[in-house]
Design an enzyme around this catalytic site. Sequence first.
Site, PDB file in Angstrom:
ATOM      1  N   ASP A 239       0.786  -1.311  -0.056  1.00  0.00           N
ATOM      2  CA  ASP A 239       0.053   0.090  -0.022  1.00  0.00           C
ATOM      3  C   ASP A 239       0.938   1.179   0.024  1.00  0.00           C
ATOM      4  OD1 ASP A 239      -2.494  -1.326  -0.099  1.00  0.00           O
ATOM      5  OD2 ASP A 239      -2.194  -1.858   2.114  1.00  0.00           O
ATOM      6  N   ASP A 240       1.854   1.153  -0.064  1.00  0.00           N
ATOM      7  CA  ASP A 240       3.127   2.288  -0.077  1.00  0.00           C
ATOM      8  C   ASP A 240       2.882   3.130  -1.016  1.00  0.00           C
ATOM      9  OD1 ASP A 240       5.258   3.681   1.269  1.00  0.00           O
ATOM     10  OD2 ASP A 240       6.217   3.066  -0.768  1.00  0.00           O
ATOM     11  N   VAL A 241       2.569   4.564  -0.752  1.00  0.00           N
ATOM     12  CA  VAL A 241       2.433   5.409  -2.042  1.00  0.00           C
ATOM     13  C   VAL A 241       4.161   5.660  -2.985  1.00  0.00           C
ATOM     14  CG1 VAL A 241       2.016   7.784  -2.205  1.00  0.00           C
ATOM     15  CG2 VAL A 241       0.647   6.737  -0.613  1.00  0.00           C
TER      16      VAL A 241
ATOM     17  N   LEU B 146       6.008   3.409  -3.321  1.00  0.00           N
ATOM     18  CA  LEU B 146       6.129   2.234  -4.180  1.00  0.00           C
ATOM     19  C   LEU B 146       5.248   2.376  -5.447  1.00  0.00           C
ATOM     20  CD1 LEU B 146       7.167  -0.648  -4.807  1.00  0.00           C
ATOM     21  CD2 LEU B 146       4.894  -1.557  -3.450  1.00  0.00           C
TER      22      LEU B 146
ATOM     23  N   TRP C 161      12.009   2.058  -4.497  1.00  0.00           N
ATOM     24  CA  TRP C 161      11.944   3.413  -4.001  1.00  0.00           C
ATOM     25  C   TRP C 161      13.083   4.399  -4.286  1.00  0.00           C
ATOM     26  CZ3 TRP C 161      10.996   0.819   1.562  1.00  0.00           C
ATOM     27  CH2 TRP C 161       9.804   1.008   1.945  1.00  0.00           C
TER      28      TRP C 161
END
Length: 300
Positions: free
Chosen positions: A254-256, A258, A296
Site C-alpha cells: 500500500d506504500d505510496v 512504491l 523506492w
Amino acid sequence: MHWEDHHEILRIFAPQAFSFKENIDYLSRSTDECMFAIKDEKIYRALALENNTTVLIEISAENDRILEVRFLSGTTPENKAGRAEVARYVREWFDMDTDLEPFYQLAENDPLLHEPTSKFYGLRNVGLPDLFEALAWGILGQQINLSFAYTLKRRFVESFGEKVEGYWLFPRPERIASLNVQDLADLKMTRKKSEYLIGVAQLIANGELSKEKLLEVDFKTAEKMLVNIRGIGPWTAHYVLARCLGFPSAFPIDDVGLQNAIKLMLGYEQKPTKEEILHYAKNWSGWETYATFYLWRILY
DNA sequence: GACCAGGATTGCT
DNA sequence: AGCAATCATGGT
C-alpha cells in the site's frame, strides 16, 4: 571471517554485488537526516553499545568493497566485545550478509527492476538495526510527506535523544515511555501518533516486544505480532520486517512511494492498482524487500 | 488554496 | 468484510 580487528580500526569485507558509494548516495538522500552525517564519502555516527558505553565511529572505504571503521570518540572501546558489536552493526546496517546474485538474476528480465538494478548496482537494503528506531521512524512517516517526516524525526531526536560528541543517539524507549501525549503533540505530530509512539516505547521498555522475539518466529507470525500493536498497520509492519528484521519477503504494497515508483517506471498518468502491482510482484517472490527498496530508490 | 503525503483507527452499514 | 470519516501538519 568477514571482518578483521586491528584494534584502532576495523576492516570489514563486503560481499559480491556491493558498492559503498551507492549506499552512501542512498544515505545522502535527505539533507535533514539527524542520525548520522556524511562528509567526503565518509559516514559519522554515534552508537550506544550493550555495555552502556557510547562510541563515535567513522566509516570509510578503502575500495568500494572494503570498509574501514575508525573509533573517533575519546574512549576507544578497549573491550573486544564492543568492537565486535560495532562490526556486527555495520554489517547489518548495510545488509552485508545477503547474496544478491539471485535477485539480480530475476531482475534482468523484469520490466520494473531491470533499470533500477543496473543503475544502482551494489545498493543494499540499508537497514535500521535498532527496533525502536525502525518502529518510530515508520510511525512518524505515516501519511505525511517525507520531508515533514524528517522534520518530525529531528524534533523528536533533539528533544528526547542523547548527544554524543556532536552526534545524536535515538531516544531510548524508556524515555519515551515516560512521556505524556502532549509532550509529543508539542512537536506538531498528531495526538494519535504521539499515543502510538508512547505505546510502542512502553512495550519495548517493559520487555513485551523485542527484536529477539520477532526474529525467533517466522515471517507471518512476526507480521501478526506487529500488526496487533496499536498504531502499527500493514504498511508499518512490513516496513519494519524489511528494514529492521531483514525478512526478504516483506512487501508494503500500500506504500505510496512504491506506487509512484511503478507509475514513473511505466510512464503511467495514474498510480497503478493493487492488482497491477501484485501482477508485477509475482516475479519478485522471495525478494519483495529488495524489489521495493530499489523501486523506492529511483524516486530520490 | 487546493491537494496530497513512505497510514491507521474507529465507527458505521 | 468493506467503506468513509477522522487525524492535523507541512510541501508543492
